[in-house]
Design an enzyme around this catalytic site. Sequence first.
Site, PDB file in Angstrom:
ATOM      1  N   LYS A   1       3.172   2.827  -3.334  1.00 25.66           N
ATOM      2  CA  LYS A   1       2.707   1.760  -2.540  1.00 25.66           C
ATOM      3  C   LYS A   1       2.089   1.883  -1.205  1.00 25.66           C
ATOM      4  O   LYS A   1       0.877   1.094  -1.038  1.00 25.66           O
ATOM      5  CB  LYS A   1       3.946   0.803  -2.191  1.00 25.66           C
ATOM      6  CG  LYS A   1       3.825  -0.332  -1.112  1.00 25.66           C
ATOM      7  CD  LYS A   1       2.852  -1.535  -1.619  1.00 25.66           C
ATOM      8  CE  LYS A   1       2.564  -2.326  -0.500  1.00 25.66           C
ATOM      9  NZ  LYS A   1       1.960  -3.571  -0.611  1.00 25.66           N
TER      10      LYS A   1
ATOM     11  N   CYS B   1      -0.542  -4.980   6.311  1.00 23.55           N
ATOM     12  CA  CYS B   1      -0.162  -3.854   5.345  1.00 23.55           C
ATOM     13  C   CYS B   1      -0.911  -2.825   5.648  1.00 23.55           C
ATOM     14  O   CYS B   1      -0.520  -1.486   5.702  1.00 23.55           O
ATOM     15  CB  CYS B   1      -0.576  -4.725   3.861  1.00 23.55           C
ATOM     16  SG  CYS B   1       0.214  -5.922   3.551  1.00 23.55           S
TER      17      CYS B   1
HETATM   18  N1  SAJ Z   1     -11.785  -4.720   4.966  1.00 21.62           N
HETATM   19  C1  SAJ Z   1     -12.682  -4.141   5.603  1.00 21.62           C
HETATM   20  N2  SAJ Z   1     -13.571  -3.603   4.709  1.00 21.62           N
HETATM   21  C2  SAJ Z   1     -13.354  -3.768   3.361  1.00 21.62           C
HETATM   22  C3  SAJ Z   1     -12.302  -4.330   2.717  1.00 21.62           C
HETATM   23  C4  SAJ Z   1     -11.214  -5.027   3.850  1.00 21.62           C
HETATM   24  O1  SAJ Z   1     -12.979  -3.924   6.823  1.00 21.62           O
HETATM   25  O2  SAJ Z   1     -14.415  -3.111   2.698  1.00 21.62           O
HETATM   26  C5  SAJ Z   1     -10.485  -5.180   6.054  1.00 21.62           C
HETATM   27  C6  SAJ Z   1     -10.291  -6.822   5.833  1.00 21.62           C
HETATM   28  O3  SAJ Z   1     -11.401  -7.265   6.454  1.00 21.62           O
HETATM   29  C7  SAJ Z   1      -8.986  -6.896   6.523  1.00 21.62           C
HETATM   30  C8  SAJ Z   1      -8.223  -5.709   6.221  1.00 21.62           C
HETATM   31  O4  SAJ Z   1      -9.354  -4.651   5.634  1.00 21.62           O
HETATM   32  O5  SAJ Z   1      -8.802  -6.799   7.845  1.00 21.62           O
HETATM   33  C9  SAJ Z   1      -7.192  -5.648   4.873  1.00 21.62           C
HETATM   34  O6  SAJ Z   1      -7.913  -6.566   3.876  1.00 21.62           O
HETATM   35  P1  SAJ Z   1      -7.743  -6.657   2.509  1.00 21.62           P
HETATM   36  O7  SAJ Z   1      -8.124  -7.813   1.659  1.00 21.62           O
HETATM   37  O8  SAJ Z   1      -8.071  -5.431   1.975  1.00 21.62           O
HETATM   38  O9  SAJ Z   1      -6.107  -6.158   2.138  1.00 21.62           O
HETATM   39  P2  SAJ Z   1      -4.711  -7.058   2.390  1.00 21.62           P
HETATM   40  O10 SAJ Z   1      -4.243  -6.503   3.636  1.00 21.62           O
HETATM   41  O11 SAJ Z   1      -5.056  -8.628   2.421  1.00 21.62           O
HETATM   42  O12 SAJ Z   1      -3.762  -6.694   1.050  1.00 21.62           O
HETATM   43  C10 SAJ Z   1      -3.520  -5.369   0.838  1.00 21.62           C
HETATM   44  C11 SAJ Z   1      -3.790  -5.303  -0.757  1.00 21.62           C
HETATM   45  N3  SAJ Z   1      -3.977  -3.930  -0.766  1.00 21.62           N
HETATM   46  C12 SAJ Z   1      -4.735  -3.440  -1.699  1.00 21.62           C
HETATM   47  O13 SAJ Z   1      -5.804  -4.000  -2.177  1.00 21.62           O
HETATM   48  C13 SAJ Z   1      -4.851  -1.722  -1.887  1.00 21.62           C
HETATM   49  C14 SAJ Z   1      -2.846  -5.859  -1.381  1.00 21.62           C
HETATM   50  O14 SAJ Z   1      -2.807  -5.740  -2.638  1.00 21.62           O
HETATM   51  C15 SAJ Z   1      -1.388  -5.363  -0.954  1.00 21.62           C
HETATM   52  O15 SAJ Z   1      -0.338  -6.099  -1.699  1.00 21.62           O
HETATM   53  C16 SAJ Z   1      -1.211  -5.827   0.567  1.00 21.62           C
HETATM   54  O16 SAJ Z   1      -2.110  -5.074   1.166  1.00 21.62           O
HETATM   55  C17 SAJ Z   1       0.378  -5.389   0.967  1.00 21.62           C
HETATM   56  O17 SAJ Z   1       0.956  -6.468   1.083  1.00 21.62           O
HETATM   57  O18 SAJ Z   1       0.477  -4.204   1.085  1.00 21.62           O
END
Ligand code: SAJ
Length: 428
Positions: free
Chosen positions: A207, A261
């Site tokens: 995870k 996360c």
């Molecule tokens: N972000 C970037 N660049 C990117 C992608 C995301 O700057 O290319 C930023 C987003 O703006 C945001 C952050 O990253 O601030 C996180 O967003 P996200 O959509 O990537 O992820 P979360 O935190 O909403 O959800 C993640 C997911 N993990 C993965 O994709 C590996 C989700 O599947 C998990 O269940 C969740 O964390 C969790 O609960 O751990």
Amino acid sequence: MINQIEHICVLGLGYIGLPTASLFATNGFSVTGVDVNPFVVETINRGDIHIEEPGLQAVVQAAIDAGSLRARMAPVAADAFIIAVPTPVTPSKLADLKYIRAAANAIVPLLRPGNLVVLESTSPPGTTANLLADLLSESGLVAGRDYHLAHCPERVLPGKILQELIENHRIIGGYTPKCAELAWALYGSIVSGEIHLTDATTAELVKVMENTYRDVNIALANELAMIAEHLGADAWEVIRLANLHPRVNLHSPGPGVGGHCISVDPWFIVEQAPEQARLIKLARTINDHMPHVVLGKLKELLRGVDQPKVAVLGVAYKGNVDDTRESPALEVVRGLKEAGIDVCIFDPHVRECEFELCDVETTLSGADVLVLLTPHNEYRFLDPDAVAKLVRRTVLVDCQNFLSHSQWRASNFKIASLGDGPRYAAVA
Ligand code: SAJ
């Protein structure tokens, strides 16, 4: 040991606990949901929800109407306990496991032989097998012998929680193989994706590595943005073209990584393996620095402006959610305010946060810079011509490369984004 599960007690009714509780409750189980917040308990018992998540309201309403879900403030005896409480990091980046401790202590007097206890909260590897088993031993029962213990990490994306809870592959880590099998039998009733069994500590590491993989890749994209600015290239064009390669998937730069996360979980690895986790720590540092990069850009654009005002579009940690936890946008707003700059925020999803939120017109009126920090779909419907009439200066900083820049340029906006170095030599 009795293995028949009819009644489940879910501790923590947040973004993961509530969807999980209501899915079990609409799939033949009797579910008691527990939350320490009386507002949350009252809201759910009315069939309402306290968070924004597509489709969740209908499932909660159905479960409450059917009488299969009840919320209360303290746990009750049940066949299975699911712990879905927050696991934040302290300011010094150490895992704060006080909510897991509280949940375990509340379960101790209720634990019976044959029960199943599942930890869903993302935790430092070793938490289930060491801390949780240890805390629950206060009941006089032994994990794997008298009751079953497993880690079943949630892996769902906010905004698509219900779909992903059902369809994603699920990892179950047992304290013993038998514990994993019993948890499998339970989760198999709501999960249509494949379920994979392993040990508890491996499941915990799976995870946190998933989120760390994303964090490191986002740090790489953010570093690319800085490199492109330095070299006079366009990072977004680099990403688009490089990703045409069949084995390359560059992520997107942005104002930083938010949410509870991805910006938190890598620290759980750093804490457990500080000597080994060097790249992981550096990636965290790069991503945490991004709000300061944005601040630097804004201050540069506002240099010499009398009584500057910044219009902020978005403080949620990502697009189309209402969650501001660890949001880098809040860090940008804090920095602007500390610099004495007038800031107005328009976020159509966030209901409340540490700063006052304004309507769109108040936010834009008299602004010297418009900065898009969160890519909410609503911002695509802003009419640049109408915005140009409200602002004092037509300057847009699009930190997510989200809006149609040609359209905004046609309305006289000067545009900056992250990673857009000046390109093409000026030909006299
Ligand atoms: N972000 C970037 N660049 C990117 C992608 C995301 O700057 O290319 C930023 C987003 O703006 C945001 C952050 O990253 O601030 C996180 O967003 P996200 O959509 O990537 O992820 P979360 O935190 O909403 O959800 C993640 C997911 N993990 C993965 O994709 C590996 C989700 O599947 C998990 O269940 C969740 O964390 C969790 O609960 O751990």
